[in-house]
Design a protein around this motif. Structure first.
Motif, PDB file in Angstrom:
ATOM      1  N   SER A 173      -0.039   9.144 -13.079  1.00 37.70           N
ATOM      2  CA  SER A 173      -0.056   8.624 -11.708  1.00 37.70           C
ATOM      3  C   SER A 173       0.947   7.477 -11.604  1.00 37.70           C
ATOM      4  N   MET A 174       1.725   7.480 -10.524  1.00 37.90           N
ATOM      5  CA  MET A 174       2.727   6.436 -10.319  1.00 37.90           C
ATOM      6  C   MET A 174       2.631   5.911  -8.889  1.00 37.90           C
ATOM      7  N   VAL A 175       3.137   4.709  -8.693  1.00 34.33           N
ATOM      8  CA  VAL A 175       3.073   4.086  -7.373  1.00 34.33           C
ATOM      9  C   VAL A 175       4.426   3.487  -7.007  1.00 34.33           C
ATOM     10  N   GLU A 176       4.654   3.353  -5.708  1.00 37.76           N
ATOM     11  CA  GLU A 176       5.784   2.590  -5.184  1.00 37.76           C
ATOM     12  C   GLU A 176       5.189   1.405  -4.433  1.00 37.76           C
ATOM     13  N   VAL A 177       5.448   0.225  -4.957  1.00 37.76           N
ATOM     14  CA  VAL A 177       4.839  -0.996  -4.409  1.00 37.76           C
ATOM     15  C   VAL A 177       5.921  -2.025  -4.118  1.00 37.76           C
ATOM     16  N   GLY A 178       5.810  -2.656  -2.969  1.00 36.89           N
ATOM     17  CA  GLY A 178       6.729  -3.733  -2.612  1.00 36.89           C
ATOM     18  C   GLY A 178       5.973  -5.009  -2.308  1.00 36.89           C
ATOM     19  N   ALA A 358      -5.116  -5.248  -6.489  1.00 33.33           N
ATOM     20  CA  ALA A 358      -4.978  -5.438  -5.039  1.00 33.33           C
ATOM     21  C   ALA A 358      -4.682  -4.133  -4.307  1.00 33.33           C
ATOM     22  N   ILE A 359      -3.927  -3.234  -4.938  1.00 35.86           N
ATOM     23  CA  ILE A 359      -3.556  -1.980  -4.256  1.00 35.86           C
ATOM     24  C   ILE A 359      -4.539  -0.855  -4.540  1.00 35.86           C
ATOM     25  N   ASP A 360      -5.556  -1.129  -5.357  1.00 36.96           N
ATOM     26  CA  ASP A 360      -6.474  -0.068  -5.788  1.00 36.96           C
ATOM     27  C   ASP A 360      -7.116   0.670  -4.610  1.00 36.96           C
ATOM     28  N   GLY A 361      -7.524  -0.049  -3.589  1.00 35.81           N
ATOM     29  CA  GLY A 361      -8.194   0.603  -2.465  1.00 35.81           C
ATOM     30  C   GLY A 361      -7.274   0.888  -1.290  1.00 35.81           C
ATOM     31  N   MET A 362      -5.974   0.667  -1.471  1.00 32.28           N
ATOM     32  CA  MET A 362      -5.038   0.857  -0.371  1.00 32.28           C
ATOM     33  C   MET A 362      -4.534   2.300  -0.295  1.00 32.28           C
ATOM     34  N   LYS A 363      -4.162   2.714   0.911  1.00 30.46           N
ATOM     35  CA  LYS A 363      -3.554   4.017   1.127  1.00 30.46           C
ATOM     36  C   LYS A 363      -2.059   3.832   1.365  1.00 30.46           C
ATOM     37  N   PRO A 364      -1.249   4.856   1.036  1.00 30.45           N
ATOM     38  CA  PRO A 364       0.190   4.742   1.294  1.00 30.45           C
ATOM     39  C   PRO A 364       0.480   4.339   2.728  1.00 30.45           C
ATOM     40  N   GLY A 365       1.376   3.362   2.890  1.00 27.18           N
ATOM     41  CA  GLY A 365       1.729   2.864   4.216  1.00 27.18           C
ATOM     42  C   GLY A 365       0.986   1.606   4.614  1.00 27.18           C
ATOM     43  N   GLU A 366      -0.008   1.189   3.814  1.00 28.91           N
ATOM     44  CA  GLU A 366      -0.816   0.013   4.167  1.00 28.91           C
ATOM     45  C   GLU A 366      -0.241  -1.264   3.558  1.00 28.91           C
ATOM     46  N   PHE A 367      -0.611  -2.391   4.187  1.00 23.43           N
ATOM     47  CA  PHE A 367      -0.200  -3.722   3.729  1.00 23.43           C
ATOM     48  C   PHE A 367      -1.446  -4.522   3.359  1.00 23.43           C
ATOM     49  N   SER A 368      -1.369  -5.242   2.259  1.00 28.60           N
ATOM     50  CA  SER A 368      -2.523  -6.045   1.837  1.00 28.60           C
ATOM     51  C   SER A 368      -2.637  -7.306   2.674  1.00 28.60           C
ATOM     52  N   GLN A 369      -3.803  -7.913   2.631  1.00 28.97           N
ATOM     53  CA  GLN A 369      -3.966  -9.248   3.188  1.00 28.97           C
ATOM     54  C   GLN A 369      -3.118 -10.211   2.358  1.00 28.97           C
ATOM     55  N   PRO A 370      -2.624 -11.303   2.941  1.00 34.49           N
ATOM     56  CA  PRO A 370      -1.881 -12.294   2.153  1.00 34.49           C
ATOM     57  C   PRO A 370      -2.750 -12.798   0.997  1.00 34.49           C
TER      58      PRO A 370
END
Length: 402
Positions: A173-178, A358-370
């Motif tokens: 599994s791989m991710v693209e994170v910014g 932090a990104i564990d529960g995120m879906k592609p296209g979402e932004f985390s809280q600061p």
């Protein structure tokens, strides 16, 4: 293509010649020659140490694969010299910063990295800088060669179907994170306190009350040089930020600068000795205290930018260009990159565990809280918003996904 083949054959001939010679002379450090470029035993050793940071149980047989990769890279670099293919200093420094950050994350801290490698971060950068430059030039040359190669989907399918299923590589599994990083704004009173402290230290050194290296050991907030008396080693002016270089390289031997401000904090610099276009320097760094109020203000700014991202009135790449204070990811459009390939698809294990969580529960296209975090290199308190662009599932190589 014919020229590349000649280079390849000359590389192999050089390799065989050097292997024969090395059996007679153990002091020889050249293991292969490609055109006018040499491959040193130390380069192979450095790469093996690099791989073993990821896999301590790596077999010595991998050396053959590493050498093969180096020969291919030298062939491309040789052709790149003739075609005037270049990469900018900014591109190299960005890739280098990402690599050092990766090493720090793997080691746990900057201090542990320096302890295990036996080198300061500055020395590691010096060691890897020419390696990264050549790798990036070779990659750019490869892209130029490959862009003229025309392969139809039917040809790809024919080749794929000939490969046994159990021989196809398995991709985890791989991710693209910014990220968009916000540095808290320091108020004038806090800055002045840091300046006054440094000026007092400088005064004590100039009066003879104490030596520069002793004061660096007591007061400097640079963990990479504090225990070495502030010694930065021998470097050229382009290896420091502009403000630091401008102040340092106008000094005479033994002279100490006035207080200098950079993005890292405030410094006083001592010119130990000039060596042509390079210099051996010491410095003492004092960083202004970042308070919880300052972090709170940065969080508000981050939340405002996130609202624009969510509403669609601001694109992520545009937000990175306007707001981020992280130089390493700014040049990659805000994206974390794989330290080996330079691509934006990253194995989660290679990321900071805090980012992964932090990104564990995120879906592609979402932004985390600061979120507040500590820069692993500087120890500064910063704020960032994370962006999950893509996530792939573990799978064997196939025509649809790869």
């Amino acid at each position: 293509m014919k020229y590349l083949m000649i280079l390849f054959l000359s590389g192999l001939m050089g390799f065989m010649t050097q292997q024969t010679f090395a059996q007679k002379e153990q002091l020889d450090k050249i293991v292969a020659i490609v055109g006018d470029k040499v491959i040193l035993q130390s380069e192979i050793k450095t790469s093996m140490e690099d791989y073993r940071r990821d896999n301590p149980n790596l077999s010595d047989t991998v050396r053959c694969n590493v050498l093969e990769q180096y020969i291919g890279q030298k062939i491309l670099a040789e052709q790149a010299d003739r075609d005037s293919v270049i990469v900018t200093d900014e591109e190299v420094e960005g890739a280098l910063e990402n690599r050092i950050r990766y090493f720090i994350n793997m080691s746990g801290s900057e201090e542990k990295l320096e302890e295990t490698s036996g080198k300061t971060v500055y020395q590691l950068k010096d060691e890897y800088r020419p390696i990264f430059r050549e790798q990036m030039i070779a990659q750019r040359m490869q892209m130029q060669v490959m862009q003229n190669v025309k392969i139809t989907p039917q040809e790809v399918a024919v080749f794929y179907n000939k490969v046994p299923q159990d021989s196809l590589p398995f991709y985890p599994s791989m991710v693209e994170v910014g990220q968009i990083v916000f540095r808290p704004k320091i108020n004038k009173e806090v800055e002045q306190y840091a300046i006054d402290k440094l000026e007092g230290i400088r005064k004590d050194i100039l009066s003879g009350k104490s030596a520069f290296d002793i004061m660096a050991g007591i007061y400097s907030e640079d963990p990479g040089t504090r225990d070495n008396g502030g010694d930065l080693g021998v470097n050229s002016r382009d290896e420091f930020v502009a403000e630091f270089s401008a102040a340092a390289f106008r000094l005479q031997n033994g002279e100490i600068s006035n207080v200098v401000k950079t993005k890292f904090g405030f410094h006083i610099i001592q010119m130990v000795s000039r060596q042509g276009e390079k210099a051996r320097l010491r410095h003492i760094l004092i960083k202004p205290l970042i308070t919880s109020d300052m972090v709170g203000e940065a969080t508000v700014r981050a939340d405002s930018v996130r609202a624009k991202l969510l509403s669609g009135t601001l694109a992520f790449s545009e937000a990175v260009g306007k707001y981020t204070t992280d130089d390493a990811t700014k040049i990659t459009g805000g994206m974390f990159t794989d330290p080996q390939s330079g691509g934006s698809l990253v194995i989660p294990a290679d990321l900071d565990p805090i980012v992964v969580l932090a990104i564990d529960g995120m879906k592609p296209g979402e932004f985390s809280q600061p979120q507040e975090f500590t820069d692993p290199q500087t120890g500064d308190k910063l704020v960032r918003t994370l962006y999950l662009r893509n996530r792939t599932e573990p799978h064997r190589a196939n025509l649809k996904d790869d």
